[in-house]
Design an enzyme around this catalytic site. Structure first.
Site, PDB file in Angstrom:
ATOM      1  N   HIS A 286       2.103   0.636 -10.847  1.00  0.00           N
ATOM      2  CA  HIS A 286       2.323   0.208  -9.463  1.00  0.00           C
ATOM      3  C   HIS A 286       2.032  -1.300  -9.422  1.00  0.00           C
ATOM      4  O   HIS A 286       1.184  -1.789 -10.166  1.00  0.00           O
ATOM      5  CB  HIS A 286       1.331   0.975  -8.582  1.00  0.00           C
ATOM      6  CG  HIS A 286       1.552   0.854  -7.111  1.00  0.00           C
ATOM      7  ND1 HIS A 286       1.151  -0.240  -6.385  1.00  0.00           N
ATOM      8  CD2 HIS A 286       2.114   1.703  -6.229  1.00  0.00           C
ATOM      9  CE1 HIS A 286       1.451  -0.052  -5.109  1.00  0.00           C
ATOM     10  NE2 HIS A 286       2.045   1.119  -4.981  1.00  0.00           N
TER      11      HIS A 286
ATOM     12  N   ASP B 112      -6.289   3.554 -12.829  1.00  0.00           N
ATOM     13  CA  ASP B 112      -5.787   3.640 -11.459  1.00  0.00           C
ATOM     14  C   ASP B 112      -5.501   5.121 -11.203  1.00  0.00           C
ATOM     15  O   ASP B 112      -4.527   5.675 -11.692  1.00  0.00           O
ATOM     16  CB  ASP B 112      -4.517   2.780 -11.365  1.00  0.00           C
ATOM     17  CG  ASP B 112      -3.709   3.052 -10.090  1.00  0.00           C
ATOM     18  OD1 ASP B 112      -4.092   3.940  -9.315  1.00  0.00           O
ATOM     19  OD2 ASP B 112      -2.697   2.369  -9.903  1.00  0.00           O
TER      20      ASP B 112
ATOM     21  N   GLN C  60      -2.825   8.423  -7.897  1.00  0.00           N
ATOM     22  CA  GLN C  60      -1.957   9.605  -7.831  1.00  0.00           C
ATOM     23  C   GLN C  60      -2.560  10.816  -8.534  1.00  0.00           C
ATOM     24  O   GLN C  60      -1.953  11.884  -8.541  1.00  0.00           O
ATOM     25  CB  GLN C  60      -0.599   9.290  -8.486  1.00  0.00           C
ATOM     26  CG  GLN C  60       0.199   8.242  -7.750  1.00  0.00           C
ATOM     27  CD  GLN C  60       0.681   8.700  -6.376  1.00  0.00           C
ATOM     28  OE1 GLN C  60       0.766   9.899  -6.093  1.00  0.00           O
ATOM     29  NE2 GLN C  60       0.981   7.757  -5.518  1.00  0.00           N
TER      30      GLN C  60
ATOM     31  N   LYS D 191      -4.311   9.389  -0.046  1.00  0.00           N
ATOM     32  CA  LYS D 191      -3.450  10.200  -0.921  1.00  0.00           C
ATOM     33  C   LYS D 191      -4.127  11.538  -1.240  1.00  0.00           C
ATOM     34  O   LYS D 191      -3.644  12.324  -2.046  1.00  0.00           O
ATOM     35  CB  LYS D 191      -3.140   9.428  -2.201  1.00  0.00           C
ATOM     36  CG  LYS D 191      -2.309   8.169  -1.915  1.00  0.00           C
ATOM     37  CD  LYS D 191      -1.837   7.505  -3.159  1.00  0.00           C
ATOM     38  CE  LYS D 191      -1.305   6.110  -2.932  1.00  0.00           C
ATOM     39  NZ  LYS D 191       0.012   6.059  -2.290  1.00  0.00           N
TER      40      LYS D 191
ATOM     41  N   CYS E  49       7.334   0.329  -5.431  1.00  0.00           N
ATOM     42  CA  CYS E  49       6.356  -0.678  -5.873  1.00  0.00           C
ATOM     43  C   CYS E  49       6.181  -0.649  -7.385  1.00  0.00           C
ATOM     44  O   CYS E  49       5.049  -0.774  -7.890  1.00  0.00           O
ATOM     45  CB  CYS E  49       4.995  -0.500  -5.188  1.00  0.00           C
ATOM     46  SG  CYS E  49       5.064  -0.637  -3.422  1.00  0.00           S
TER      47      CYS E  49
END
Ligand code: PLP
Length: 415
Positions: free
Chosen positions: A132, A209, A212, A235, A373
């Site tokens: 991202h 990261d 997700q 999220k 993104c």
């Protein structure tokens, strides 16, 4: 008896789960809403909405300024939220949970505080081509300032990180590797454990990261042995505007503060200021108290389920979608890794993704279209964007039928 009861899990029933999410009852453009944009943000259960509302209705006050009862109550709930989030990722201590505005700010915080203090000319940072933008641009900004370089690790046509390329690029000038746990575009689950161990073998740090990942499977920062782990509440059924930076204690302690202001100081004087300990050193100003309380409610909500059952449901939605996609003329699926969660990215022959998205929306079906993104990844596949359907625990097989019926109409109209 009580402890047995509290350990009992709520059995999985998608229709019952849907009742917890009031927004799903809506009609959009004259059709019952089919919400398949969960990778952008998930919907919020009543438990979260009520927790935020209860905070403002009953205990709203500023935290850590305990001159009165409301402030004490707000502080207790705010810090209880930190402890819940610490347990959620198996942090050794609550003070390793730093509240941020989300994953983006968490990564920027590391780049700003660790990067500026530790990077030097000629140093390298590795990211992958499937990151991202929020896991690329903060590194570019700090590298430009310090004379260091950001280098991309290649991704193959299945949407998997090319580990050979990673090992080829990895040497002792690499100071940090920053990789997503799960791709927001493709849903590929990356081999982060291998990447973390390899990064450590050359003395580099590893940032994950997890934006997700956390909504799809349990994450244990101690098992991963990463140095930093970042994620966002929104999220994960929580509110927007709050997220977490988890960090290794020694690293966080060694880093300079992020922003200056109230709360992050120990003593302020014009002859010199000293800083607060963890986690407050990184939390200048009045925090998002309601957000933290809402985030806790989201994690508490999730914790009443057996996560394996939720994973199995999402897996079955994805498999069903892949199966219908195979039978659907002129769909090209983007990202075909064997280890995927929650995302089906695709193109319809001869149709621009944005047009497909608009025609689906007219039928009450919410998907995301565009580059998500992740422009470098679009370049890997030589495409301008994709249509992305992303799933969550409240989606149903019938909604995937609606998606394909909607695509059939869109195809007839556009082709
Ligand atoms: N990383 C990934 C993989 C994402 O999917 C996202 C959001 O879509 C982000 C980072 C940024 O998260 P936020 O906008 O919550 O800061």
């Amino acid at each position: 008896m009580l402890s047995t009861l509290s350990k009992e899990k709520r059995s999985f029933n998608v229709e019952e789960i849907r009742k917890d999410f009031p927004i799903l009852e809506q009609q959009v453009n004259g059709y019952p809403l089919v919400y398949l944009d969960n990778a952008a943000t998930t919907q919020k259960p009543n438990a979260v909405i009520d927790a935020i509302s209860r905070y403002y209705r009953t205990i709203n006050a500023n935290v850590h300024r305990g001159a009165h009862s409301l402030s004490d109550a707000a502080t207790q709930e705010f810090e209880a939220a930190r402890s819940t989030l610490a347990n959620f990722v198996n942090s050794p201590a609550p003070e390793q949970i730093i509240w941020t505005r989300g994953t983006t700010e968490a990564i920027n915080l590391i780049a700003h505080c660790w990067g500026r203090a530790n990077l030097a000319k000629g140093d390298r940072i590795l990211v992958s081509e499937l990151e991202h933008h929020s896991n690329i641009v903060p590194w570019q900004l700090v590298c430009e300032e310090k004379g260091a370089r950001v280098e991309p690790v290649r991704v193959n046509q299945n949407g998997e990180i090319d580990l050979e390329d990673f090992h080829r690029l990895l040497d002792e000038r690499v100071r940090l590797v920053s990789i997503n746990h799960v791709s927001n575009v493709l849903g590929s689950v990356n081999p982060v454990k291998t990447i973390i161990d390899s990064a450590h073998s050359v003395g580099a740090l590893c940032v994950i990261d997890g934006a997700q990942a956390v909504s799809h499977f349990p994450v244990d920062v101690q098992v991963l042995n990463c140095d930093f782990y970042c994620f966002s509440a929104h999220k994960l059924f929580g509110p927007t505007g709050i997220g977490v930076l988890w960090g290794r204690k020694q690293l966080l302690e060694s880093m300079p503060p992020y922003q200056g202001g109230g709360e992050m100081i120990e003593q302020v004087s014009f002859s010199g200021t000293t800083f607060n300990g963890l986690p407050y050193k990184f939390e200048a100003g009045t925090p998002d108290i309601a957000g933290a309380i809402g985030f806790k409610a989201a994690v508490d909500y999730l914790s009443v389920f057996d996560r394996a059952e939720l994973e199995a449901h999402e897996y079955s939605l994805l498999q069903y979608c892949i199966e219908l996609g195979r039978a659907f003329e002129s769909i090209k699926r983007i990202g075909t890794s064997d280890t995927q969660v929650g995302v089906y990215s695709f193109l319809l022959d001869g149709c621009h993704p944005a047009d497909v998205g608009t025609l689906l929306d007219q039928q009450g079906i919410a998907v995301r279209t565009g580059h998500h993104c992740a422009q470098p990844l679009m370049k890997v596949f030589s495409i301008p964007g994709t249509v992305r359907a992303s799933f969550s625990i409240y989606n149903t097989h019938a909604e995937i039928d609606r998606l394909f019926a909607g695509l059939e109409k869109a195809r007839k109209f556009l082709q």
